[in-house]
Motif scaffolding. Structure first.
Motif, PDB file in Angstrom:
ATOM      1  N   SER A   1       0.630  -1.194   0.138  1.00 38.24           N
ATOM      2  CA  SER A   1       0.014   0.163   0.099  1.00 38.24           C
ATOM      3  C   SER A   1       0.779   1.212  -0.101  1.00 38.24           C
ATOM      4  O   SER A   1       0.364   2.475  -0.242  1.00 38.24           O
ATOM      5  CB  SER A   1      -0.954  -0.080   1.246  1.00 38.24           C
TER       6      SER A   1
ATOM      7  N   GLU B   1     -11.172  -7.854  -9.853  1.00 38.03           N
ATOM      8  CA  GLU B   1     -11.464  -6.772 -10.859  1.00 38.03           C
ATOM      9  C   GLU B   1     -10.987  -5.379 -10.143  1.00 38.03           C
ATOM     10  O   GLU B   1     -10.472  -4.573 -11.085  1.00 38.03           O
ATOM     11  CB  GLU B   1     -12.663  -6.388 -11.226  1.00 38.03           C
ATOM     12  N   ALA B   2     -10.539  -5.326  -9.032  1.00 39.42           N
ATOM     13  CA  ALA B   2     -10.143  -4.293  -8.254  1.00 39.42           C
ATOM     14  C   ALA B   2      -8.714  -3.809  -8.662  1.00 39.42           C
ATOM     15  O   ALA B   2      -7.896  -4.747  -8.730  1.00 39.42           O
ATOM     16  CB  ALA B   2     -10.140  -4.375  -6.711  1.00 39.42           C
ATOM     17  N   GLU B   3      -8.376  -2.579  -8.800  1.00 39.79           N
ATOM     18  CA  GLU B   3      -7.089  -2.156  -9.027  1.00 39.79           C
ATOM     19  C   GLU B   3      -5.905  -2.495  -7.964  1.00 39.79           C
ATOM     20  O   GLU B   3      -4.903  -3.058  -8.507  1.00 39.79           O
ATOM     21  CB  GLU B   3      -7.060  -0.638  -9.353  1.00 39.79           C
ATOM     22  N   GLU B   4      -6.593  -2.544  -6.758  1.00 42.27           N
ATOM     23  CA  GLU B   4      -5.595  -2.714  -5.624  1.00 42.27           C
ATOM     24  C   GLU B   4      -5.284  -4.309  -5.769  1.00 42.27           C
ATOM     25  O   GLU B   4      -4.056  -4.623  -5.266  1.00 42.27           O
ATOM     26  CB  GLU B   4      -6.260  -2.488  -4.338  1.00 42.27           C
TER      27      GLU B   4
ATOM     28  N   SER C   1      -5.056  -5.910  -8.391  1.00 39.37           N
ATOM     29  CA  SER C   1      -3.815  -6.274  -9.401  1.00 39.37           C
ATOM     30  C   SER C   1      -2.612  -5.574  -9.106  1.00 39.37           C
ATOM     31  O   SER C   1      -1.430  -6.690  -9.163  1.00 39.37           O
ATOM     32  CB  SER C   1      -4.333  -5.290 -10.875  1.00 39.37           C
ATOM     33  N   ARG C   2      -2.392  -4.575  -8.396  1.00 35.91           N
ATOM     34  CA  ARG C   2      -1.162  -4.282  -7.800  1.00 35.91           C
ATOM     35  C   ARG C   2      -0.529  -5.257  -7.043  1.00 35.91           C
ATOM     36  O   ARG C   2       0.451  -5.602  -6.687  1.00 35.91           O
ATOM     37  CB  ARG C   2      -1.366  -2.859  -7.159  1.00 35.91           C
TER      38      ARG C   2
END
Length: 509
Positions: A381, A419-422, A424-425
Motif C-alpha cells: 500500500s 477486478e479491483a485495481e488494488e 492487480s497491484r
C-alpha cells in the motif's frame, strides 16, 4: 462400477495384498476370513489406490495369533488396538524388497462381532462399508461367479450406485461419535450425498463430537481439507452443527456484517477466502509461473503425518478472521475497525491446535500465518516497496513468509474481488516478492559474501550478539544489491561499523 452379479473374482485374485494375506491364512489354517470395509468399497468403485493401503479383515479365531503370523511373513510390525483387534503395518509394498518405496500397508484384523458375517456387518457404520467377500481358500463353496458373490445385507451396493452415504442406525454414532465427522469426510472423498435421515441424526448428536480424542479428529479433519473442493464440505460441517463443536468461536463470525473494504459479511468472507485458496492452489502455474514448481513442492510436503502446508493454508482460509468479533469497534464517522484481531485470534487457534493434538511445527505454522496475515496486504500500500523493506519482511517472518504471501492473495481476492485495481497491484507485488525471495534473500542467507571470521580478523569484532547484528546488516546489503563482492563488503563494514555499534547499544534488550 460393478454390481454383485458382475463382481470380478479375477480382480481379487490379482490383488497382491489379498494374495499375500490369503497365503498366510492358508499356512496358519485360519477359518473363515472376510475382507470388509473401505478397501472392498474402493475396489467396487474402481478407485485408484493411494500411498496408504488399509485392509480390514474379519476372522473367528484369535486376531493376535493371525496378526503375528502375518507380521512375520510380511516383515511388518504388530500393534494391539483393542482386545479383539490388532493392526499389522508394513512400510513397503507387499512383495517388494525395496523399503525406500514410500508405501504403507495397514491391515486391521478383528474378531467377528456376531455369529455370522451378516451379524458383524450390521454393526458397522455406513452401508457402503458394510459389505464383505470371503477370501480364504478354505471356503467350501466352489469358486464360481455365481457363488462367490458380495455379502451385502444392508443395501450398500445400491448406495454405491446411487452415490449415497447412509448410516446403518443412529446408534452407530452413539457407539463411536467420530463417525459424525467421518460421514462428511467419506462424502467429500467419494463425491457422495449424505442421505437426509443420516443428516438429521448427525445434527441431533453433533455435541457428541466433543468427546472424541483429538488425534482422531485431526485425521478426519485434515483428510477433509485434502479434498478438492474443500469449501462445500466445511459448509457441511457448519450446517450439520459439527464445526461449532470443533471451533465454538465460529458462531460469532456469522453475526458480523460486511464493512468497508469487505464486500461480504464476515462468515461469507471466510468461506470465500477458503475458495480463493483453492483457486490459488489450482492455478499456481498461471499465477506465479516462475515460482509454481517450488511452491507446489513446499505446499505438498507433510509437516507431520497427514498434515500438509496446503491443508494448513486452507484451514487458515476460513479461520484467519476468528479474532474479529471480539475486536470489532465503530468510530464516530461510522467506520468499523478490528484493531488487533490477528492477535486476538492467536489463543483461539492455539486452543484448536491443542484440541487436535497438532505438533509444534504445524502449530507454529498456524499461529505464524495468523499473526502476520495482514502484513503483506499493508506492505504494497506504500508508494514503493523497497528492497530493504522486502528483505526485512522475509527476515522477520522467516520460513513462513511464502505461505503468508499466498494467504494474502486469497484474503484480498475475497475482500475486494479480482477486478479491483488494488488486487492487480498486489498480484504484481507478490510476483516481485517471490522473485526477490528466491534470487536475492535466500542467496544472501545461504551464500553470504563475508562471514563472521572475516569481521573478527579484519576489524577485531568480538564474537557475540553484535557480530550477529553486523552479519545481518551485511546480508541485507547483499540482498538489496548494495554490495556484490568481498572488497565492497569490507569497505561497507568500514563505513558503517561505528554507526552499527551505536544502533546496537540502544536496541532494547
Amino acid at each position: 462400477m460393478k454390481s454383485a452379479s458382475f463382481f470380478d473374482l479375477d480382480e481379487l485374485e490379482r490383488d497382491p495384498y489379498l494374495r499375500a494375506v490369503e497365503a498366510v491364512a492358508a499356512a496358519s489354517r485360519v477359518g473363515p476370513l472376510y475382507l470388509v470395509g473401505g478397501y472392498l468399497r474402493d475396489l467396487l468403485l474402481g478407485r485408484g489406490r493411494a500411498r496408504r493401503i488399509d485392509l480390514d479383515l474379519v476372522i473367528w479365531g484369535k486376531p493376535e495369533l493371525f496378526g503375528r503370523d502375518l507380521a512375520t511373513a510380511l516383515q511388518g510390525s504388530l500393534i494391539r488396538l483393542e482386545p479383539e483387534t490388532v493392526r499389522v503395518i508394513v512400510r513397503s509394498p507387499i512383495g517388494v524388497e525395496d523399503r525406500s518405496i514410500g508405501m504403507i500397508v495397514q491391515i486391521d484384523i478383528s474378531r467377528s462381532k456376531g455369529e455370522t458375517i451378516e451379524d458383524d456387518l450390521t454393526l458397522r457404520d455406513f452401508t457402503v462399508n458394510a459389505m464383505a467377500v470371503r477370501i480364504d481358500s478354505s471356503d467350501p463353496r466352489p469358486p464360481t461367479p455365481d457363488t462367490l458373490c458380495l455379502i451385502d445385507p444392508t443395501g450398500g451396493l445400491n448406495d454405491l450406485r446411487e452415490k449415497r452415504l447412509r448410516v446403518l442406525a443412529p446408534s452407530a454414532f452413539d457407539r463411536d461419535p467420530l463417525r459424525l465427522i467421518r460421514a462428511i469426510r467419506l462424502a467429500a472423498e467419494l463425491g457422495f450425498t449424505i442421505e437426509e435421515t443420516t443428516r438429521q441424526w448427525i445434527i441431533e448428536r453433533a455435541s457428541l463430537l466433543g468427546t472424541v480424542a483429538g488425534e482422531r479428529l485431526r485425521d478426519e479433519l485434515f483428510r477433509i481439507l485434502d479434498t478438492v473442493p474443500t469449501a462445500p464440505w466445511i459448509e457441511h460441517l457448519d450446517v450439520l452443527q459439527l464445526l461449532k463443536v470443533l471451533v465454538p468461536e465460529v458462531e460469532a463470525l456469522k453475526s458480523v456484517p460486511a464493512s468497508t473494504p469487505h464486500r461480504l459479511p464476515l462468515w461469507e468472507h471466510s468461506l470465500q477466502t477458503l475458495e480463493s485458496v483453492e483457486l490459488l492452489l489450482t492455478n499456481l502455474g498461471q499465477l506465479f509461473p516462475e515460482d509454481a514448481l517450488w511452491l507446489r513442492e513446499r505446499l505438498s510436503r507433510e509437516i507431520e503425518a497427514g498434515v500438509t502446508e496446503a491443508a494448513i493454508l486452507k484451514l487458515l482460509g476460513f479461520l484467519h478472521d476468528i479474532g474479529k468479533p471480539e475486536t470489532r469497534s465503530m468510530l464516530p464517522n461510522g467506520r468499523v475497525r478490528f484493531l488487533g484481531h490477528e492477535q486476538a485470534g492467536l489463543p483461539i487457534l492455539t486452543r484448536l491446535c491443542e484440541r487436535l493434538r497438532l505438533g509444534r511445527r504445524a502449530t507454529s505454522l498456524v499461529t505464524d500465518i495468523e499473526r502476520h496475515h495482514l502484513r503483506p496486504i499493508h506492505l504494497p500500500s506504500r508508494a514503493t516497496v523497497t528492497a530493504r523493506a522486502q528483505y526485512r519482511f522475509f527476515r522477520e517472518l522467516g520460513d513462513v513468509a511464502p505461505v503468508v504471501l499466498l494467504h494474502s492473495w486469497a484474503d484480498l481476492l475475497a475482500t475486494i474481488g479480482g477486478e479491483a485495481e488494488e488486487f492487480s497491484r498486489h498480484q504484481v507485488f507478490l510476483r516481485e516478492a517471490f522473485r526477490f525471495y528466491r534470487t536475492e534473500f535466500l542467496t544472501s542467507q545461504v551464500k553470504p559474501i563475508v562471514r563472521g571470521d572475516d569481521l573478527i580478523e579484519a576489524f577485531g569484532v568480538t564474537p557475540g550478539p553484535f557480530l550477529g547484528f553486523a552479519l545481518d546488516r551485511l546480508r541485507e546489503a547483499q540482498a538489496t544489491g548494495l554490495i556484490n563482492s568481498r572488497e565492497e563488503a569490507l569497505a561497507y563494514v568500514q563505513e558503517h561499523l561505528d554507526s552499527w555499534q551505536q544502533s546496537f547499544e540502544v536496541l532494547p534488550s
